[in-house]
Design an enzyme around this catalytic site. Structure first.
Site, PDB file in Angstrom:
ATOM      1  N   ASP A  32       0.821  -1.216   0.000  1.00 34.92           N
ATOM      2  CA  ASP A  32       0.000   0.000   0.000  1.00 34.92           C
ATOM      3  C   ASP A  32       0.852   1.261   0.000  1.00 34.92           C
ATOM      4  O   ASP A  32       2.045   1.217   0.296  1.00 34.92           O
ATOM      5  CB  ASP A  32      -0.863   0.028   1.260  1.00 34.92           C
ATOM      6  CG  ASP A  32      -2.068  -0.875   1.131  1.00 34.92           C
ATOM      7  OD1 ASP A  32      -2.339  -1.332   0.017  1.00 34.92           O
ATOM      8  OD2 ASP A  32      -2.722  -1.101   2.161  1.00 34.92           O
ATOM      9  N   LYS A  53      -3.341   4.264  -3.333  1.00 36.36           N
ATOM     10  CA  LYS A  53      -3.613   5.539  -3.999  1.00 36.36           C
ATOM     11  C   LYS A  53      -2.317   6.221  -4.355  1.00 36.36           C
ATOM     12  O   LYS A  53      -1.369   6.199  -3.596  1.00 36.36           O
ATOM     13  CB  LYS A  53      -4.362   6.455  -3.035  1.00 36.36           C
ATOM     14  CG  LYS A  53      -5.827   6.274  -3.092  1.00 36.36           C
ATOM     15  CD  LYS A  53      -6.500   7.330  -2.238  1.00 36.36           C
ATOM     16  CE  LYS A  53      -7.836   6.800  -1.811  1.00 36.36           C
ATOM     17  NZ  LYS A  53      -8.384   7.318  -0.632  1.00 36.36           N
ATOM     18  N   MET A  72      -7.266   8.988   9.707  1.00 35.37           N
ATOM     19  CA  MET A  72      -7.918   9.539   8.504  1.00 35.37           C
ATOM     20  C   MET A  72      -8.833  10.721   8.843  1.00 35.37           C
ATOM     21  O   MET A  72      -9.963  10.793   8.368  1.00 35.37           O
ATOM     22  CB  MET A  72      -8.742   8.443   7.800  1.00 35.37           C
ATOM     23  CG  MET A  72      -7.890   7.295   7.304  1.00 35.37           C
ATOM     24  SD  MET A  72      -8.836   5.926   6.625  1.00 35.37           S
ATOM     25  CE  MET A  72      -9.230   4.990   8.101  1.00 35.37           C
TER      26      MET A  72
HETATM   27  N1  SAH Z   1      -3.637   0.049   9.117  1.00 36.19           N
HETATM   28  C1  SAH Z   1      -3.077   1.362   9.425  1.00 36.19           C
HETATM   29  C2  SAH Z   1      -4.116   2.444   9.246  1.00 36.19           C
HETATM   30  C3  SAH Z   1      -4.563   2.621   7.833  1.00 36.19           C
HETATM   31  S1  SAH Z   1      -5.724   3.925   7.648  1.00 36.19           S
HETATM   32  C4  SAH Z   1      -2.510   1.354  10.835  1.00 36.19           C
HETATM   33  O1  SAH Z   1      -2.746   0.401  11.588  1.00 36.19           O
HETATM   34  O2  SAH Z   1      -1.781   2.265  11.183  1.00 36.19           O
HETATM   35  C5  SAH Z   1      -4.703   5.247   7.148  1.00 36.19           C
HETATM   36  C6  SAH Z   1      -4.510   6.220   8.276  1.00 36.19           C
HETATM   37  O3  SAH Z   1      -3.567   5.706   9.205  1.00 36.19           O
HETATM   38  C7  SAH Z   1      -3.943   7.545   7.864  1.00 36.19           C
HETATM   39  O4  SAH Z   1      -4.951   8.396   7.366  1.00 36.19           O
HETATM   40  C8  SAH Z   1      -3.401   8.053   9.183  1.00 36.19           C
HETATM   41  O5  SAH Z   1      -4.467   8.506  10.006  1.00 36.19           O
HETATM   42  C9  SAH Z   1      -2.863   6.776   9.788  1.00 36.19           C
HETATM   43  N2  SAH Z   1      -1.430   6.583   9.539  1.00 36.19           N
HETATM   44  C10 SAH Z   1      -0.861   5.531   8.954  1.00 36.19           C
HETATM   45  N3  SAH Z   1       0.486   5.672   8.921  1.00 36.19           N
HETATM   46  C11 SAH Z   1       0.762   6.850   9.517  1.00 36.19           C
HETATM   47  C12 SAH Z   1       1.962   7.560   9.814  1.00 36.19           C
HETATM   48  N4  SAH Z   1       3.163   7.093   9.493  1.00 36.19           N
HETATM   49  N5  SAH Z   1       1.848   8.741  10.460  1.00 36.19           N
HETATM   50  C13 SAH Z   1       0.653   9.233  10.814  1.00 36.19           C
HETATM   51  N6  SAH Z   1      -0.501   8.612  10.550  1.00 36.19           N
HETATM   52  C14 SAH Z   1      -0.465   7.432   9.920  1.00 36.19           C
END
Ligand code: SAH
Length: 277
Positions: free
Chosen positions: A44, A66, A181
């Site tokens: 992803d 995306k 998000m």
């Molecule tokens: N499965 C992922 C979440 C996916 S949804 C997890 O467990 O972290 C995508 C959201 O995750 C983003 O919009 C943001 O809110 C958060 N996110 C993922 N990686 C991030 C990062 N390195 N820094 C800040 N927010 C992050």
């Protein structure tokens, strides 16, 4: 160092793994093994380039996220692709940012594998709402601050702020709220929380690109959250956290300390009251 015995990554299997929020040092041993052995890595947008660089030379890397504002591949297509690669006898690593089962659609993909009879393993990862906060010096829980932490998505399947949520109950019952998000609908989230009774001067923070070399943290209040997030040009991916745990960042921003920042040993201002039991 003797590593523990890990399961074999067999041809025809899918390993659905979390890559953590960024820093490849946060990979699990299982995810690292999968990267070293996979024939195909379907990843992803949130997976860090340094992590992808650990893939076996000769592995096929397929992007399934995306990019440049274009819509992401449809979820059924990704699931079909995983099934197909597995049926070709490949070792398939499905690598997702953070944890695959936290706002990551890992469950949907795993169910598609079940339906197709493809064997799989789930490898949890460090989710951004815990590990990303930790990289900003914000513990998800602290005994003096909160006895619960609540993970919330800032948008639902249609892209709107989730309506199924009981905002008054969240405002009342969730001392620390961690939003994924949420940047797009930040004003609405702020309004819902404040109108449900959360004080405008409550601490809030935005951590963007957590655990990557672009990490930035904004510490503010719920009332000023939107203006300051815009002024600081905080960009996704970002975690938004609302609640008193944010105050601990003044004491625990260990990354800042490495860069020379002085830490406050008593960020909660407990003073002599502090006693451990
Ligand atoms: N499965 C992922 C979440 C996916 S949804 C997890 O467990 O972290 C995508 C959201 O995750 C983003 O919009 C943001 O809110 C958060 N996110 C993922 N990686 C991030 C990062 N390195 N820094 C800040 N927010 C992050």
């Amino acid at each position: 160092m003797q590593l523990p015995a890990l399961p074999d990554f067999e041809p025809g299997w899918v390993w659905l793994a979390g890559a953590g929020p960024g820093d490849p040092g946060l990979l699990t041993l299982l995810a690292l093994k999968a990267l070293a052995e996979a024939d195909a890595v379907v990843y992803d947008a949130l997976v860090d380039e340094r992590t992808l660089a650990l893939a076996r030379a000769g592995a096929v890397l397929e992007f399934a996220g995306k990019r440049g504002g274009k819509p992401s591949p449809r979820q059924p297509n990704i699931s079909r692709r995983l099934v197909r690669l597995a049926r070709e006898g490949k070792r398939v690593l499905r690598l997702k940012g953070g944890d695959p089962f936290v706002f990551g659609r890992g469950g949907e993909e795993a169910l598609a594998l079940v339906a197709a009879g493809v064997p799989f393993r789930v490898v949890p990862g460090v989710t951004a709402g815990i590990g990303g906060l930790a990289y900003a010096g914000i513990p998800a829980t602290h005994r003096d601050v909160n006895e619960a932490v609540t993970f919330v998505t800032g948008h639902n399947v249609t892209g709107a702020v989730p309506d199924g949520l009981d905002w008054p109950a969240l405002a009342r019952g969730a001392p620390v709220l961690v939003f994924y998000m949420a940047l797009k609908h930040l004003a609405e989230i702020r309004d819902r929380l404040i109108s449900a009774g959360r004080p405008a001067d409550e601490p809030a923070a935005v951590v963007s690109h957590a655990a990557t070399d672009r990490q930035r943290t904004l510490v503010t209040t719920l009332g000023r959250l939107v203006e300051e997030t815009e002024a600081a040009k905080m960009a996704p991916p970002a975690i938004v956290v609302v609640g008193p745990a944010v105050r601990l960042a003044a004491g625990l921003d260990w990354l800042g300390a490495i860069a020379g920042r002085r830490l406050d040993p008593d960020p909660l201002k407990l003073g002599a009251r502090r006693e451990t039991g």
